[in-house]
Design a protein around this motif. Structure first.
Motif, short mmCIF file in Angstrom:
data_model
loop_
_atom_site.label_atom_id
_atom_site.label_comp_id
_atom_site.label_asym_id
_atom_site.label_seq_id
_atom_site.Cartn_x
_atom_site.Cartn_y
_atom_site.Cartn_z
N PRO A 86 27.60 14.48 36.03
CA PRO A 86 27.30 13.59 37.16
C PRO A 86 27.11 14.33 38.48
N GLY A 87 26.01 13.98 39.13
CA GLY A 87 25.68 14.56 40.42
C GLY A 87 25.15 15.98 40.36
N ARG A 88 25.04 16.56 39.17
CA ARG A 88 24.61 17.96 39.06
C ARG A 88 23.38 18.14 38.20
N GLY A 89 23.43 17.69 36.94
CA GLY A 89 22.29 17.91 36.05
C GLY A 89 22.65 17.62 34.61
N TYR A 90 21.99 18.37 33.71
CA TYR A 90 22.14 18.14 32.27
C TYR A 90 22.30 19.46 31.55
N ARG A 91 22.89 19.37 30.37
CA ARG A 91 22.99 20.55 29.49
C ARG A 91 23.07 20.12 28.04
N LEU A 92 22.59 21.01 27.18
CA LEU A 92 22.81 20.85 25.75
C LEU A 92 24.11 21.57 25.44
N LEU A 93 25.11 20.85 24.93
CA LEU A 93 26.43 21.44 24.72
C LEU A 93 26.42 22.59 23.73
N ARG A 94 25.66 22.42 22.68
CA ARG A 94 25.65 23.44 21.64
C ARG A 94 24.48 24.38 21.89
N PRO A 95 24.75 25.67 21.97
CA PRO A 95 23.63 26.60 22.14
C PRO A 95 22.64 26.44 20.99
#
Length: 116
Positions: A86-95
């Motif tokens: 929240p308020g920052r961005g997105y990521r895929l948790l698993r490489p």
């Protein structure tokens, strides 16, 4: 070729498969997915995604959320691997795991503004 759980992504051909079956993912959603894959588990800020996916167009934040929803839908049971910070961005948790060498992704230019 890149594997993320049951997804196989072919970046150079912009194709995605779930459990070996081809699925449709919109062009812009594919842009977002490829940027997240390129980050290899690191956070990608909302601003970076917006700048890379829509470099010459001003769009509402909702556009990014719609693309993220489309990616999560394709991911099915693994949709929780795509996390909103929240308020920052997105990521895929698993490489992600490259199966074969894949080229670096560069977002397509937005030609809708150039035509005006």
């Amino acid at each position: 070729m890149i594997r993320i759980e049951n997804l196989t992504v072919l970046p150079d051909r912009r194709k995605i498969f779930v459990d070996g079956a081809p699925v449709e993912l919109g062009y812009t959603a594919m842009d977002v997915l490829l940027i997240l894959i390129e980050a290899n588990g690191a956070l990608v800020t909302k601003d970076e995604l917006m700048d890379r996916v829509w470099p010459t167009t001003i769009v509402a934040d909702n556009n990014l959320r719609v693309q993220i929803c489309g990616i999560r839908k394709v991911m099915g049971e693994h949709h929780k691997l795509l996390v909103c910070v929240p308020g920052r961005g997105y990521r895929l948790l698993r490489p992600v795991h490259p199966v074969h060498a894949a080229s670096t992704f560069v977002a397509r230019p937005d030609l809708s503004q150039a035509a005006r």
